[in-house]
Design a protein around this motif. Structure first.
Motif, short mmCIF file in Angstrom:
data_model
loop_
_atom_site.label_atom_id
_atom_site.label_comp_id
_atom_site.label_asym_id
_atom_site.label_seq_id
_atom_site.Cartn_x
_atom_site.Cartn_y
_atom_site.Cartn_z
N THR A 27 -69.46 42.56 -45.04
CA THR A 27 -70.69 42.55 -44.25
C THR A 27 -71.43 41.23 -44.45
O THR A 27 -71.19 40.49 -45.41
CB THR A 27 -71.64 43.70 -44.67
OG1 THR A 27 -72.12 43.45 -45.99
CG2 THR A 27 -70.95 45.05 -44.59
N GLU A 28 -72.36 40.98 -43.56
CA GLU A 28 -73.19 39.78 -43.70
C GLU A 28 -73.95 39.82 -45.02
O GLU A 28 -74.05 38.80 -45.72
CB GLU A 28 -74.16 39.67 -42.53
CG GLU A 28 -75.05 38.45 -42.63
CD GLU A 28 -75.96 38.25 -41.43
OE1 GLU A 28 -76.83 37.37 -41.51
OE2 GLU A 28 -75.82 38.96 -40.42
N ARG B 145 -71.43 42.93 -38.74
CA ARG B 145 -72.88 42.77 -38.61
C ARG B 145 -73.53 43.95 -37.89
O ARG B 145 -74.53 43.79 -37.20
CB ARG B 145 -73.17 41.47 -37.87
CG ARG B 145 -72.53 40.26 -38.55
CD ARG B 145 -72.79 38.98 -37.82
NE ARG B 145 -74.17 38.59 -38.08
CZ ARG B 145 -74.85 37.74 -37.32
NH1 ARG B 145 -74.28 37.20 -36.27
NH2 ARG B 145 -76.08 37.43 -37.62
#
Length: 154
Positions: free
Chosen positions: A33-34, A68
């Motif tokens: 994930t970001e 995202r």
């Protein structure tokens, strides 16, 4: 010794800051994930593409998929650069398992030599299936996944 190593090192309240992707060197593909890549870079803010370049270079990883949520994913391939792939979930009930579903399908595609944009799209479709059910109640359904992808590509 694996022919293809795909990594997803998820953080949670119990391991935040202690379980990052740098624990797994030599990955052929990272799907995180970001938030997780920002944690790896120790930068909460700043340009995401710069962070990806820094982490990919430091860990010598040629391909990354940064998930995202509602913004889809951002793929990076050393030879081709960045490509955003839109989210395709129409119904979000629970996010639990979305990253696992994404990694499972995207890694299989990438390991078979599919372009990263196809791997990311297939991963997003698997993630969309996962978020439509509560708490991993159902596994990714192959036929439903193929039908979803076929409809998207028409």
């Amino acid at each position: 010794k694996s022919k293809f190593l795909a990594v997803n090192a998820q953080t949670n309240a119990g391991n935040q800051g202690y379980h990052t992707v740098s624990t797994y060197p030599r990955a052929d593909l990272m799907a995180i994930t970001e938030r997780e890549i920002r944690l790896e870079a120790r930068r909460r803010r700043g340009d995401l593409e710069e962070i990806i370049l820094e982490v990919a270079g430091r860990l010598d990883c040629p391909r990354l998929c940064i998930t995202r949520g509602s913004q889809g994913c951002l793929t990076f391939e050393r030879d081709k650069g960045f490509l955003p792939i839109p989210a395709i979930a129409q119904k979000v009930v629970d996010r639990v398992g979305a990253g696992d579903a994404f990694l499972s399908v995207a890694a299989l595609c990438a390991a078979q030599g599919a372009p990263l944009e196809i791997s990311g799209l297939c991963g997003n479709a698997a993630g969309a299936q996962a978020v439509a059910t509560v708490c991993n109640q159902e596994a990714v359904n192959r036929l439903a996944l193929l039908r979803h992808l076929q409809a998207l590509l028409k």
